[in-house]
Scaffold this active site. Structure first.
Site: not given
Length: 349
Positions: A57, A246
């Protein structure tokens, strides 16, 4: 969790510019095959491995001295990882420090995800992150922490920024500064997977839980004071996204004729399945409505010999994107050049 875009702060600051660990069935064979999954590899020279260790991420920011910094989800003993480079394409050096050693009294000080750092004023840096609740470890909520330098030390706020527990909490924050309006926002995902009914990423059994991506306006000066209520900009589509959307990130592209396109980057399907992707949708304003790209996923398993790419962040205008994909060490950081063709994002030329 991102592909041409505007800088994160006001032009005078000269700064510019993403997933979570959800439960799922064991074994690749247990994961549904996403619609349109392609296993055709592209030219591998278009994508480069930037950090050859677990660095999920990733978000990226350029500091005032020109140095680039990347931040990533917890790995090993560090709550938040960091790396630095002279250019977005590297070479990158992983830093042996935890830039958020204290994640706040409301957290377990463990399992922190998807950090995003923004400089909102000279000498004021804000880190948005997903913190695990100390009293409800099945849930994460959005935290904020501030510092006077990009590598901290960061001082966490005593309470979460966003924590809709009845809907599953919240994860994957990302800041966005709209240079055209002078307004600042924070995006995040309401983590419906945490209250799902089991199966694929804990949301593969009906009734399915929503996992909306929210847009919250905040003070342009401090980056944390909320202005009004959060608005929903995208939610999961059962056929296109499976159990979730997401890892949101937003950027704005202005055409030569003065019209603007807002691009919302996101991931779908389950982070530990081959169906995980980087996808995007576009709109004429930050709050939408957003239209999904008719081309489908922007980066998916098989592209450039990658597996489960996601958590992307775009930098440097129509220039460069970083994201994670599976590697021997876990989820490594990769990078690629990209451009815009009208409102369509094109990666790797």
């Amino acid at each position: 969790m991102r592909f041409s875009f505007s800088r994160d702060w006001p032009p005078s600051l000269l700064l510019s510019l993403l997933s979570f660990f959800c439960s799922s069935p064991t074994g690749v064979g247990a994961f549904p095959t996403p619609v349109g999954l392609s296993l055709v590899a592209r030219d591998t020279s278009s994508v480069n491995l930037l950090i050859d260790q677990d660095f999920p991420d990733p978000s990226i920011i350029q500091d005032t001295d020109g140095t680039w910094y990347a931040f990533a989800t917890a790995s090993g003993p560090r709550n938040i990882q960091a790396a630095q480079a002279s250019t977005p394409s590297g070479p990158w050096s992983h830093l042996n420090q935890d830039v958020l050693s204290n994640t706040g009294t409301w957290t377990s000080n463990y399992s922190s995800w998807a950090p995003d750092v923004r400089m909102v004023a000279p000498g004021r840096y804000v880190m948005y992150y997903s913190g695990q609740l100390s009293n409800e470890t099945a849930y994460h909520c959005i935290g904020t922490a501030v510092a006077t330098s990009v590598l901290g030390p960061y001082d966490p706020a005593p309470t979460p920024f966003a924590c809709p527990l009845k809907q599953g909490g919240a994860i994957d924050p990302a800041g966005f500064y709209d240079v055209s309006t002078g307004r600042r926002y924070v995006l995040y995902k309401v983590d419906g997977n945490a209250v799902g009914n089991g199966g694929y990423c804990n949301n593969g059994v009906a009734p399915f839980a929503p996992t909306p991506i929210m847009l919250q306006e905040v003070s342009v000066d401090d980056g944390v004071t909320k202005i009004g209520d959060a608005v929903e900009v995208l939610d999961r589509n059962q056929d296109a996204d499976g159990p979730l959307v997401e890892a949101p990130e937003m950027f704005r592209v202005e055409a030569a004729n003065g019209t603007a396109t807002y691009v919302l980057l996101y991931s779908n399907h389950c982070f530990d399945s081959p169906g995980y992707t980087v996808s995007y949708a576009t709109a004429a304003s930050a709050s939408g409505p957003y239209t999904r790209s008719p081309a489908g996923a922007l980066i998916q398993t098989g592209d450039w010999n990658l597996t489960a790419p996601g958590g992307a962040t775009a930098v440097d205008g129509e220039g460069y994107v970083v994201f994670h994909a599976n590697c021997a060490s876990g989820r490594c950081m990769f990078g690629a050049f990209f451009s815009m063709d009208g409102s369509a994002v094109v990666v790797g030329g």
